[in-house]
Design a protein around this motif. Structure first.
Motif, short mmCIF file in Angstrom:
data_model
loop_
_atom_site.label_atom_id
_atom_site.label_comp_id
_atom_site.label_asym_id
_atom_site.label_seq_id
_atom_site.Cartn_x
_atom_site.Cartn_y
_atom_site.Cartn_z
N LEU A 1 1.10 -1.02 -0.27
CA LEU A 1 -0.06 -0.29 -0.09
C LEU A 1 0.51 1.18 0.16
N THR A 2 0.22 2.22 -0.75
CA THR A 2 1.78 3.10 -1.34
C THR A 2 0.50 4.52 -0.90
N GLY A 3 1.17 5.86 0.39
CA GLY A 3 -0.54 6.92 0.30
C GLY A 3 0.15 7.83 -0.75
N ILE A 4 -0.36 9.04 -1.43
CA ILE A 4 0.53 9.75 -2.67
C ILE A 4 -0.17 11.62 -1.88
N ILE B 1 -3.81 2.05 6.82
CA ILE B 1 -2.71 0.50 6.07
C ILE B 1 -3.74 -0.44 6.66
N LEU B 2 -4.30 -0.77 7.70
CA LEU B 2 -5.05 -1.40 8.72
C LEU B 2 -6.00 -1.77 7.52
N ALA B 3 -7.13 -0.99 7.51
CA ALA B 3 -8.44 -0.86 7.27
C ALA B 3 -8.16 -2.07 5.44
N PHE B 4 -6.95 -2.28 4.95
CA PHE B 4 -6.82 -3.10 3.84
C PHE B 4 -5.29 -4.35 3.96
N ASP B 5 -5.31 -4.42 5.27
CA ASP B 5 -4.78 -5.60 6.26
C ASP B 5 -3.11 -5.64 5.15
N ALA B 6 -2.74 -4.48 4.65
CA ALA B 6 -1.65 -4.34 4.00
C ALA B 6 -0.22 -4.78 4.88
N ASN B 7 0.11 -5.90 4.09
CA ASN B 7 1.14 -6.64 4.57
C ASN B 7 2.80 -5.86 4.60
N GLN B 8 2.87 -3.99 3.20
CA GLN B 8 4.39 -3.46 3.14
C GLN B 8 3.50 -2.31 2.67
N ALA C 1 -11.77 -0.47 -3.04
CA ALA C 1 -11.18 -0.39 -1.51
C ALA C 1 -12.79 -1.12 -0.63
N ARG C 2 -13.45 -0.27 -0.94
CA ARG C 2 -14.80 -0.31 0.16
C ARG C 2 -14.90 -1.99 0.23
N ALA C 3 -15.21 -3.30 -0.97
CA ALA C 3 -15.22 -3.84 -0.81
C ALA C 3 -14.52 -4.50 0.65
N PRO D 1 -16.29 -4.45 4.89
CA PRO D 1 -16.59 -5.81 5.95
C PRO D 1 -15.47 -5.93 7.04
N LYS D 2 -14.71 -5.18 6.87
CA LYS D 2 -13.28 -5.55 7.73
C LYS D 2 -14.02 -4.31 9.23
#
Length: 452
Positions: A6-9, A144-151, A315-317, A321-322
């Protein structure tokens, strides 16, 4: 299983040549790897911490989206979205805020730097510091946590934020007795390419020394390159490639043979004006096709909006649920399954399995069945009519496992009614895991029926 990266801009400026070489180009290349599930988002909530200029933020969002798409980011291959299009992110930010210790936030680098600056100037320690700046690490953790990012690819100055995200995720998991969050790892970008700007310092908007990537077209690109500061050596005098901003920038775009040829030309005494023209032509060869795509995108903001809305749906999918599961864990569940007449308090008994209804990102209705321990046992199909979803829950509560057929499938257990699969367990490819899932599901349904 693919690694989710996951990368933020941040959306507070216009991309320049240094942004392209140091961040955009390597990120786009990484997104094409088959073993990566790439998420890219425009951090426009973060931008509000840095700027209160609405027009600037609005313009920057458009320019940055167009830039990344023009540079080759494939929205069909990656998940590309705006932070502000995901309402689950601010909701998760609040959940995490309620468990974040003030001591941890006091140690955040950006907040400490602002406090130190105020102290050095003889000001009150918190003068001019907003709660937004103070809570920045919690918002980043939610991203980060909303999408279960590994890195999460970051420079060394951002490692602390990833550590905070891990701490918050781990604390929530511990408090609620379930692994709700994947704990992210920082992917350290040791070899980030940095380009010198017009004055020889690192190219940065802070120094006002940037070379535009697309803004102003080829004319402004050439004019900027012609303003790069050089020394006083005349044509015919050898130049030192290793102490030359032109060569550093050229090398970031050229292949090995082109780089060797330019190095030799400098050693042979090429004039600065001619060297700058060579540099311009080399950069323009790469930038021109991207600029054409960029200008077409900038002329059609609706097309960019459609891409971002599709990205938000993807992303919301994942996030919806999370956050629903977190709401359940926190006691913020719907009351639709409560009995109409609540009896007087009875002696306290052990927890029971329960249903949780929710609405999908597409507006349809679904429900989950959780065990007494909070484990997700079942996810229903999507229903356009909420009454249909409620009727199925009622039927299962009334008759338990006898209300439907439980069938073991290759990826889990399917719950079928009148020959149609209406719900299923989470994926489990291992035969033993499927058998265990079937047993837990039978037990939970029978418990519900007995309770009725």
């Amino acid at each position: 299983m693919n690694t989710r990266v996951l990368t933020g801009i941040t959306t507070t400026g216009t991309p320049h040549l240094g942004n392209y070489v140091g961040a955009i180009r390597p990120a786009v290349e990484a997104s094409r790897r088959d073993d990566v599930d790439a998420f890219y988002f425009m951090a426009d909530y973060h931008a509000l911490i840095k700027s209160d200029d609405a027009a600037r933020i609005e313009r920057s969002r458009l320019e940055i989206a167009a830039t990344w798409l023009a540079a080759g980011l494939d929205p069909q291959r990656v998940t590309f979205y705006r932070q502000s299009d995901i309402p689950e992110i601010p909701e998760l930010t609040w959940f995490l805020t309620c468990i974040a210790s003030k001591g941890m936030l006091n140690r955040a680098h950006a907040y400490k730097a602002a406090v130190d600056k105020n102290t050095a100037a003889g000001e009150d320690a918190d003068a001019g510091i907003t709660a937004g700046l103070y809570m920045y690490p919690v918002l980043m953790a939610a991203d980060i946590l909303a999408f279960d990012a590994n890195q999460v690819p970051v420079g060394r100055d951002q490692i602390q934020h990833i550590e905070m995200a891990r701490d918050l995720g781990q604390r929530f998991n511990h408090l609620h007795g379930h692994e709700f969050f994947v704990l992210p790892e920082a992917l350290i970008e040791e070899q980030v390419a940095t380009l010198p700007g017009l004055d020889g310092r690192k190219m940065s908007k802070s120094y006002d020394n940037t070379i535009p990537l697309f803004a102003g077209g080829k004319k402004q690109l050439r004019e900027a390159i012609m303003r790069i500061v050089t020394d006083s050596r005349l044509p015919g005098e050898p130049k030192d490639p290793d102490d030359c901003a032109l060569f550093t920038i050229f090398r970031a775009f050229a292949n090995e043979s082109e780089t060797a040829a330019f190095r030799q030309a400098l050693l042979d005494g090429i004039g600065w004006g001619e060297a700058k023209q060579v540099l311009y032509e080399r950069i323009e060869a790469d930038v021109a096709p991207m600029r054409e795509r960029y200008e077409a995108l900038m002329a059609d903001p609706a097309a960019i909006e459609a891409i971002l809305q599709q990205g938000a749906q993807k992303a919301r999918a994942i996030a919806a649920p999370k956050v629903l599961a977190l709401r359940e864990a926190l006691g913020l569940r719907a009351m639709t399954t409560a009995p109409a007449d609540q009896p007087k308090a009875a002696p306290k008994q052990g927890k029971m399995p329960r249903f949780a209804s929710f609405r999908d990102a597409d507006g349809n209705f679904r429900f989950r069945l959780f065990s007494a321990e909070g484990e997700e046992l079942l996810l229903s199909k999507s229903f356009a009519d909420p009454k249909a979803a409620g009727a199925l829950q009622k039927q299962l509560k009334a008759s338990g496992a006898a209300a439907a057929v439980l069938r073991v499938r290759p990826l889990g257990v399917s719950l079928e009614l009148d020959g149609e699969a209406v719900a299923s367990t989470p994926d489990c490819r291992d035969a033993q895991a499927r058998d265990e899932a079937l047993a837990r599901l039978h037990e939970a349904l029978d418990q519900l029926a007995a309770q009725e």
